[in-house]
Design a protein around this motif. Structure first.
Motif, PDB file in Angstrom:
ATOM      1  N   ALA A 222       1.080  -1.340  -0.236  1.00 45.47           N
ATOM      2  CA  ALA A 222      -0.379   0.247  -0.147  1.00 45.47           C
ATOM      3  C   ALA A 222       0.714   1.212   0.269  1.00 45.47           C
ATOM      4  N   ASP A 223       1.572   0.985   0.718  1.00 49.02           N
ATOM      5  CA  ASP A 223       3.251   2.215   0.704  1.00 49.02           C
ATOM      6  C   ASP A 223       3.883   2.467  -0.615  1.00 49.02           C
ATOM      7  N   ARG A 224       4.026   1.836  -1.563  1.00 46.88           N
ATOM      8  CA  ARG A 224       3.966   1.999  -2.424  1.00 46.88           C
ATOM      9  C   ARG A 224       3.310   2.521  -3.221  1.00 46.88           C
ATOM     10  N   VAL A 225       2.578   2.098  -3.920  1.00 49.84           N
ATOM     11  CA  VAL A 225       1.036   2.736  -4.115  1.00 49.84           C
ATOM     12  C   VAL A 225       1.675   4.312  -4.749  1.00 49.84           C
ATOM     13  N   PRO A 226       2.102   5.213  -5.661  1.00 46.81           N
ATOM     14  CA  PRO A 226       1.995   6.391  -5.691  1.00 46.81           C
ATOM     15  C   PRO A 226       0.674   7.415  -5.877  1.00 46.81           C
ATOM     16  N   GLU A 227       0.126   8.798  -5.203  1.00 46.67           N
ATOM     17  CA  GLU A 227      -0.102   9.628  -5.061  1.00 46.67           C
ATOM     18  C   GLU A 227      -1.096   9.956  -6.137  1.00 46.67           C
ATOM     19  N   THR A 228      -0.445   9.426  -7.442  1.00 44.80           N
ATOM     20  CA  THR A 228      -1.214   9.625  -8.624  1.00 44.80           C
ATOM     21  C   THR A 228      -1.889   8.830  -9.017  1.00 44.80           C
ATOM     22  N   GLY A 229      -1.593   7.269  -8.456  1.00 47.32           N
ATOM     23  CA  GLY A 229      -2.699   6.294  -8.768  1.00 47.32           C
ATOM     24  C   GLY A 229      -0.950   5.074  -9.952  1.00 47.32           C
ATOM     25  N   ILE A 230      -2.180   4.405 -10.502  1.00 49.45           N
ATOM     26  CA  ILE A 230      -1.027   3.472 -11.439  1.00 49.45           C
ATOM     27  C   ILE A 230      -1.139   4.113 -12.749  1.00 49.45           C
TER      28      ILE A 230
END
Length: 259
Positions: A222-230
């Protein structure tokens, strides 16, 4: 499900129009090797930009073809991925036009003669009555509902629950993140087991942004999913060994960069 994505990430995931080069890159790591259990590398990729993405409209089980930019991204990602890791041994995609077209162009880009096998379980989340609506309308309704519930910083699961709770057409039920992650994992388990059985080392899988995010959260990333999404065209490298999954890289966009 351990969902730790902050509100900014959720807001970005809801807005499903991310560009092909958005986000950040994590270099792929080499999977562990074993003489007893084969390691399967799964290159889980988000489809290229579609017409509905470009129009900022909600696209889950609704479908639209790739834009010219989306087609170019898919070919470039396939070309660069093939140059770096070689030919894939098998290929799968969700069963909609945008997924299959992306997988096909990626395979063509890497010079592969394979055809992708369509798998319904790899689809994007079903947004129910929000399908085809403006992304801003769905996001606004969901956040207003969450505010009423006293949830200012929702998790990914809470956000998808809010989308279902504000669904404007009850006859068209929406999915939540748990349901999507369950069917994604079931599909990937079947794909990986078959690959291990046939000693296929590298497998291409094309899916959608939110379905990939829900899966990554369930796999502890979860902590590696960027704020901009995939991002459109981003590659997420997963390895499968002896029934267990490891997330090696998330939202790797460097394959979408022209050499």
């Amino acid at each position: 499900m351990n969902r730790l994505i902050p509100r900014l990430a959720i807001a970005a995931v809801v807005v499903l129009g991310a560009t092909a080069l958005g986000g950040w890159t994590t270099a792929p790591a080499k999977p562990p090797t074993s003489n007893r259990d084969p390691v399967v590398q799964v290159y889980l990729t988000r489809h290229g930009e579609t017409i509905l993405n470009a129009l900022h409209l909600v696209q889950g089980w609704s479908d639209s073809p790739l834009t010219a930019a989306g087609r170019a991204t898919a070919t470039t990602v396939g070309t660069n991925l093939g140059a770096e890791v070689g030919q894939v041994d098998a290929a799968y995609s969700a069963d909609m036009v945008r997924h299959y077209e992306t997988a096909t162009r990626m395979l063509q880009g890497m010079g592969s003669k394979l055809s992708a096998t369509r798998v319904e379980g790899l689809r994007e989340l079903n947004f129910g009555g929000w399908e085809g609506a403006k992304q801003s309308a769905m996001g606004g309704a969901a956040f207003a509902y969450l505010a009423q519930q006293g949830i200012p910083e929702p998790t990914l699961g809470q956000m998808t629950d809010a989308i279902g709770a504000t669904n404007p057409v009850s006859a068209l039920p929406a999915e939540n993140c748990d349901a999507v992650s369950d069917r994604m994992l079931s599909s990937l388990n079947a794909i990986a087991k078959d690959a291990a059985k046939h000693r296929d080392d590298k497998v291409l899988v094309v899916s959608s942004g939110l379905s990939i995010s829900c899966l990554l959260v369930d796999l502890g990333a979860a902590d590696r999913v960027p704020e901009t999404g995939i991002a459109n065209g981003a590659v997420n490298l997963l390895t499968y060994k002896a029934g267990a999954w490891t997330v090696e890289s998330v939202n790797d966009t460097h394959y979408a960069t022209q050499p």
